[in-house]
Design a protein around this motif. Structure first.
Motif, short mmCIF file in Angstrom:
data_model
loop_
_atom_site.label_atom_id
_atom_site.label_comp_id
_atom_site.label_asym_id
_atom_site.label_seq_id
_atom_site.Cartn_x
_atom_site.Cartn_y
_atom_site.Cartn_z
N ASP A 131 -8.64 -10.39 -11.68
CA ASP A 131 -8.71 -10.50 -10.23
C ASP A 131 -7.41 -11.13 -9.71
O ASP A 131 -6.94 -12.12 -10.28
CB ASP A 131 -9.90 -11.38 -9.85
N LYS A 152 -4.47 -5.18 -12.44
CA LYS A 152 -4.91 -3.82 -12.75
C LYS A 152 -4.80 -3.51 -14.25
O LYS A 152 -5.73 -2.99 -14.86
CB LYS A 152 -4.08 -2.81 -11.96
N GLY A 193 -2.73 -1.27 -4.81
CA GLY A 193 -4.01 -1.52 -4.17
C GLY A 193 -4.79 -0.25 -3.93
O GLY A 193 -4.23 0.84 -3.81
N ASP A 194 -6.10 -0.40 -3.83
CA ASP A 194 -6.98 0.75 -3.59
C ASP A 194 -7.13 1.06 -2.11
O ASP A 194 -7.68 2.09 -1.74
CB ASP A 194 -8.35 0.48 -4.21
N SER A 195 -6.69 0.14 -1.26
CA SER A 195 -6.76 0.34 0.18
C SER A 195 -5.78 -0.62 0.85
O SER A 195 -5.25 -1.54 0.20
CB SER A 195 -8.17 0.08 0.70
N TRP A 234 0.83 -1.20 0.00
CA TRP A 234 0.00 0.00 0.00
C TRP A 234 0.86 1.24 0.00
O TRP A 234 0.61 2.20 -0.75
CB TRP A 234 -0.95 -0.03 1.20
N GLN A 269 -5.38 -8.41 1.25
CA GLN A 269 -6.06 -9.55 0.63
C GLN A 269 -5.21 -10.13 -0.50
O GLN A 269 -5.19 -11.35 -0.71
CB GLN A 269 -7.42 -9.13 0.09
N ALA A 270 -4.49 -9.26 -1.21
CA ALA A 270 -3.62 -9.75 -2.29
C ALA A 270 -2.52 -10.64 -1.72
O ALA A 270 -2.20 -11.70 -2.28
CB ALA A 270 -3.02 -8.57 -3.04
N MET A 291 -0.65 -7.93 -8.64
CA MET A 291 -1.56 -6.77 -8.59
C MET A 291 -1.41 -5.92 -9.86
O MET A 291 -2.38 -5.33 -10.33
CB MET A 291 -1.29 -5.95 -7.34
N ASP A 333 -6.64 -2.80 3.03
CA ASP A 333 -7.33 -4.10 3.00
C ASP A 333 -7.15 -4.79 1.66
O ASP A 333 -7.00 -6.01 1.60
CB ASP A 333 -8.83 -3.90 3.26
N ASP A 334 -7.17 -4.02 0.59
CA ASP A 334 -6.97 -4.57 -0.76
C ASP A 334 -5.58 -5.18 -0.88
O ASP A 334 -5.42 -6.30 -1.40
CB ASP A 334 -7.16 -3.45 -1.79
N ALA A 335 -4.59 -4.46 -0.38
CA ALA A 335 -3.21 -4.97 -0.43
C ALA A 335 -3.05 -6.21 0.45
O ALA A 335 -2.37 -7.17 0.09
CB ALA A 335 -2.25 -3.87 0.02
#
Length: 229
Positions: free
Chosen positions: A48, A43, A6-8, A1, A14-15, A39, A10-12
């Motif tokens: 996904d 993107k 990632g967009d957040s 992040w 989860q990756a 990622m 949490d996104d990072a």
């Protein structure tokens, strides 16, 4: 992040979870690089991360390649139009065991898929399914398979044994089959032999698609570093 992925947070996070689940344990430095790579692919090519890492993980297990190599091959697959039917990741995940069984390396398998697509296959899954069907038929010992090999001047028993052996022997047997089919002058005889050895997949992808795959045996060059670039 913190590096801009990632967009957040949490996104990072989860990756990272998806990478560890699908691609196995890695040292922290490798884990960061591979996660950033997955990622990036997700993107840039609108995918996904979970699906990217799942395909890469299957490739790692079957071809014995690193996570970074798997991601680089996936990147090149997208760049060269391998996702034209929206099935690149699914095809790599589903058919990697079949490619490996035929003695193909990861870059050879991807090159064959791309060549088949360029030759006019209407979806990528059909190209992979054609290889799977041949792998099964070559070893089934059936009368149909024996007749198919006989039509192209090859011995079914020897070819079946070579395919079952795997590795270089299987690769040579597969390429010999494709070359023999390509050299047939009578289109009717070629079609009969093709259907006997590849089943209905021969008709689905057309002869030029399967014949075109022999150009993929040289593999893909300079794919290393594709994701970073």
């Amino acid at each position: 992040w913190a590096s801009g992925f990632g967009d957040s947070i949490d996104d990072a996070m989860q990756a990272v979870v998806d990478i560890r689940r699908n691609m196995g344990e890695m040292a922290n430095t490798e884990l960061q690089a591979v996660t950033e790579g997955a990622m990036t692919i997700a993107k840039v090519f609108d995918q996904d991360v979970r699906e990217v890492s799942a395909a890469a993980g299957v490739m790692m297990k079957n071809f014995g390649i690193s996570g970074q190599e798997a991601l680089d091959l996936i990147t090149v697959g997208f760049q060269k139009g391998g996702d034209f039917s929206g099935e690149l990741l699914d095809t790599l995940r589903e058919y990697s065991p079949q490619f490996q069984s035929l003695g193909l390396s990861a870059d050879q398998a991807l090159a064959m898929l791309i060549k088949g697509a360029e030759a006019g296959a209407w979806n990528l899954d059909k190209v992979g399914d054609a290889l799977k069907e041949f792998n099964i038929r070559a070893q089934d010992g059936s009368k149909t398979t024996a007749e198919g090999f006989a039509m192209i001047g090859l011995d079914a028993e020897k070819m079946g044994q070579a395919i079952a052996q795997g590795g270089e022997a299987a690769q040579n047997a597969f390429m010999a089959t494709v070359a023999a089919l390509a050299n047939m002058e009578d289109p009717l005889e070629q079609n009969l032999a093709g259907v006997a050895l590849f089943g209905t997949q021969w008709e689905d992808v057309r002869s030029q698609v399967i014949v075109a795959m022999q150009d993929g045996i040289t593999g893909l060059e300079d794919f290393q570093g594709a994701t970073a670039r």
